[in-house]
Scaffold this active site. Structure first.
Site, PDB file in Angstrom:
ATOM      1  N   LYS A  54      39.226  32.980  39.047  1.00 39.53           N
ATOM      2  CA  LYS A  54      38.814  34.213  38.371  1.00 39.53           C
ATOM      3  C   LYS A  54      37.368  34.088  37.890  1.00 39.53           C
ATOM      4  O   LYS A  54      36.580  35.030  38.013  1.00 39.53           O
ATOM      5  CB  LYS A  54      39.759  34.509  37.193  1.00 39.53           C
ATOM      6  CG  LYS A  54      41.140  34.969  37.656  1.00 39.53           C
ATOM      7  CD  LYS A  54      42.179  34.989  36.536  1.00 39.53           C
ATOM      8  CE  LYS A  54      43.557  35.290  37.121  1.00 39.53           C
ATOM      9  NZ  LYS A  54      44.654  35.176  36.132  1.00 39.53           N
ATOM     10  N   GLN A  98      45.657  33.182  30.102  1.00 34.69           N
ATOM     11  CA  GLN A  98      46.380  32.749  31.298  1.00 34.69           C
ATOM     12  C   GLN A  98      47.811  32.348  30.933  1.00 34.69           C
ATOM     13  O   GLN A  98      48.027  31.532  30.045  1.00 34.69           O
ATOM     14  CB  GLN A  98      45.635  31.580  31.961  1.00 34.69           C
ATOM     15  CG  GLN A  98      46.242  31.141  33.284  1.00 34.69           C
ATOM     16  CD  GLN A  98      46.187  32.232  34.363  1.00 34.69           C
ATOM     17  OE1 GLN A  98      45.174  32.898  34.544  1.00 34.69           O
ATOM     18  NE2 GLN A  98      47.297  32.427  35.056  1.00 34.69           N
ATOM     19  N   ASP A 121      44.198  42.774  31.432  1.00 29.21           N
ATOM     20  CA  ASP A 121      45.418  42.552  32.221  1.00 29.21           C
ATOM     21  C   ASP A 121      46.387  43.735  32.090  1.00 29.21           C
ATOM     22  O   ASP A 121      47.414  43.772  32.771  1.00 29.21           O
ATOM     23  CB  ASP A 121      46.125  41.267  31.759  1.00 29.21           C
ATOM     24  CG  ASP A 121      45.688  40.050  32.569  1.00 29.21           C
ATOM     25  OD1 ASP A 121      45.416  40.215  33.771  1.00 29.21           O
ATOM     26  OD2 ASP A 121      45.628  38.943  31.997  1.00 29.21           O
TER      27      ASP A 121
END
Ligand code: NAP
Length: 289
Positions: A54, A98, A121
């Protein structure tokens, strides 16, 4: 006849070039460089690879990124403190925690603590609510990536029967929501299947669009697929030391499907790309653009 291969990597590259131009234009106009803060707790090697990928993608598109690496024994309070600090940091536009987090930490408490305007997200209840109501702020990264792959492959969605295998909060459920919305690249008739679904193969055989997100290596076989269907494989399963396989038995299913995405090189790069898109959007919102 063998199916059209939906090359997620190539589509992702194309979208990222466009994003890089948009990032540069935003910076030139407002002085704001989009910035993603990634939080990695513990030393799970797979999570470390995801975060590195990412960050690399951020670099490639001119988006800034910072990695906050915390030890596995970090407490919930310590992590919450970091999230609050990032929420209040004006130079940070997107916050990525994460998953999975170590077991002493309540994941929902952390995800709920991320301010909705930096929730790239799209996990925060406020953002999920907006998606449910068909007026999204951020779109969920993996389902949005899948939707883009359907568009790019020329798959007709409106009025078609889409079957989603899996009902997780991250993939299955929001995937179904995106495809059932009123609007462009949507308007499908959607069926969601899960581990308690009966006669699964009977249902999947009626799918014009089949999206597999269950985390079971090569679960979807050719007999489960309608000839000509578009099959998108979200699954990423590690078998043996190095090999990565999807939820779809690719070699067999490609002989039946009309179009199919591979693993690797399918949904994975698209998920990251949609994260970049959300980070840019978050920066735009912060800059009042
Ligand atoms: P998850 O939270 O474990 O959810 C799996 C879902 O599949 C659940 O809804 C489960 O049903 C259902 N399921 C499990 N076994 C089944 C079976 N035999 N028949 C029908 N349904 C079954 O997984 P997830 O987070 O959604 O991820 C799914 C897969 O996608 C994983 O391989 C993951 O690594 C991958 N993934 C990839 C990306 C990417 O960017 N490429 C992103 C996210 C996830 P119940 O609800 O009844 O338990």
């Amino acid at each position: 006849m063998s199916a059209q291969i939906i090359d997620g990597k190539a589509i992702a590259q194309k979208v990222r070039s466009g994003l890089a131009e948009e990032v540069a234009a935003l910076q030139a106009k407002t002085g704001v460089q989009p910035h993603l803060a990634a939080v990695l707790v513990g030393d799970d090697p797979a999570s470390a690879v995801y975060v590195r990928n990412k960050q690399r993608a951020c670099e490639q598109t001119g988006i800034g990124s910072t990695l906050h690496r915390l030890p596995a024994e970090t407490t919930q309070d310590e992590l919450l403190q970091l999230v609050h600090q990032l929420n209040n940091d004006e130079t940070v536009h997107g916050i990525l925690c994460q998953l999975p987090l170590p077991e002493q930490i309540d994941e929902l408490a952390i995800l709920d603590a991320v301010t909705p305007l930096k929730d790239v997200d799209a996990f925060h209840p406020e953002n999920v609510g907006l998606i449910v109501q068909g007026r999204p702020r951020f779109l969920p990264c993996t389902p949005h990536g899948v939707q883009q792959m359907l568009i790019e492959s020329g798959t007709e969605i409106a009025g078609k029967h889409a079957v989603v295998l899996g009902r997780s909060e991250i993939v299955g459920k929001p995937m179904a929501l995106l495809l059932m919305q009123k609007g462009a690249a949507a308007n499908a008739t959607v069926t969601v299947c899960h581990s308690r679904t009966q006669n699964l193969a009977e249902i999947t055989r009626t799918a014009d669009i089949l999206i597999a997100a269950i985390g079971k290596p090569e679960f979807v076989t050719a007999e489960m697929v309608k000839p000509g269907a578009t099959v998108i494989d979200v699954g990423t399963n590690r078998v043996g030391e190095k090999k990565l396989v999807g939820d779809v038995a690719f070699d067999d299913v490609k002989e039946v499907a009309g179009a199919i995405s591979p693993v690797p090189g399918g949904v994975g790069p698209m998920t990251i790309t949609m994260l970049l898109k959300n980070t840019l959007l978050a920066a735009r919102l912060a800059a009042g653009e």
